[in-house]
Design an enzyme around this catalytic site. Structure first.
Site, short mmCIF file in Angstrom:
data_model
loop_
_atom_site.label_atom_id
_atom_site.label_comp_id
_atom_site.label_asym_id
_atom_site.label_seq_id
_atom_site.Cartn_x
_atom_site.Cartn_y
_atom_site.Cartn_z
N HIS A 9 0.84 -1.20 0.00
CA HIS A 9 0.00 0.00 0.00
C HIS A 9 0.88 1.26 0.00
O HIS A 9 2.08 1.18 0.23
CB HIS A 9 -0.92 0.02 1.24
N ASP A 44 0.66 5.22 1.88
CA ASP A 44 -0.06 5.87 2.98
C ASP A 44 -0.84 7.07 2.43
O ASP A 44 -0.31 7.85 1.63
CB ASP A 44 0.91 6.32 4.08
N HIS A 52 4.83 0.15 0.11
CA HIS A 52 5.49 -0.67 1.12
C HIS A 52 4.55 -1.75 1.62
O HIS A 52 3.33 -1.69 1.37
CB HIS A 52 6.03 0.21 2.26
N ARG A 57 6.34 -9.06 16.14
CA ARG A 57 6.95 -7.78 15.76
C ARG A 57 6.02 -6.63 16.13
O ARG A 57 4.80 -6.77 16.03
CB ARG A 57 7.20 -7.76 14.25
O1 LIG Z 1 4.71 -1.97 10.46
C1 LIG Z 1 5.35 -1.31 9.62
O2 LIG Z 1 6.60 -1.33 9.55
C2 LIG Z 1 4.62 -0.50 8.59
C3 LIG Z 1 3.29 0.02 9.04
C4 LIG Z 1 2.58 0.73 7.93
O3 LIG Z 1 2.98 0.74 6.81
C5 LIG Z 1 1.32 1.44 8.21
O4 LIG Z 1 0.82 1.37 9.35
O5 LIG Z 1 0.79 2.09 7.28
FE LIG Z 2 1.95 2.19 5.59
#
Ligand SMILES: O=C(O)CCC(=O)C(=O)O
Ligand SMILES: [Fe+2]
Length: 139
Positions: free
Chosen positions: A19, A21, A75, A85
């Protein structure tokens, strides 16, 4: 805060689907486990985990505002078979009535408010099962 539990079938399950952001900037902290990946030249690369560092991601609004000079990075998060994690994301967003418009000509995108953008993303996710994002606002 995001929590990614261990996943016994990491090759089949994403922690977070690919996705971009829908904000202006994202400030991200990941722990030492790793799992964040981003696209560069059409290939996925792992972002080396460093709990001492913050990752700054450019979001869709920054891309539109810069007239595509800066790109909102695609990402995703892959899962880990054994270890849990955690990551923390701060989404830097303008107020809903803020109009996003580039000062460059010709402009790649129509001007839109942050509210319109969020509503369009939500509508597309409901209708098509995924976000379309900035291509919706091309001139
Ligand atoms: O957990 C991560 O490293 C990425 C989180 C992410 O991309 C988001 O919350 O939009
Ligand atoms: Fe993200």
């Amino acid at each position: 805060m995001n929590r990614y539990p261990p996943c016994p079938i990491p090759s089949e399950v994403f922690g977070l689907m690919p996705h971009t952001d829908s904000d202006f900037l994202t400030i991200l902290h990941q722990d030492e486990v790793g799992g964040l990946q981003l696209v560069k030249d059409g290939k996925w690369f792992a972002v080396k985990p460093n709990p001492e560092a913050l990752i700054i991601n450019i979001g869709d609004l920054f891309q539109a505002w810069s007239n595509d000079i800066y790109k909102s990075v695609h990402h995703r998060v892959v899962t880990n078979p054994r270890v849990e994690r955690f990551s923390t994301a701060y989404f830097f967003c303008p107020s809903y009535d803020t109009v996003i418009q580039s000062c460059y000509e010709p402009s790649v995108y129509k001007k839109f408010s942050f509210k319109e953008y969020r509503q369009q993303v939500q509508e597309d996710v409901q209708k098509f099962g995924h976000k379309i994002g900035l291509p919706r606002f091309l001139v």
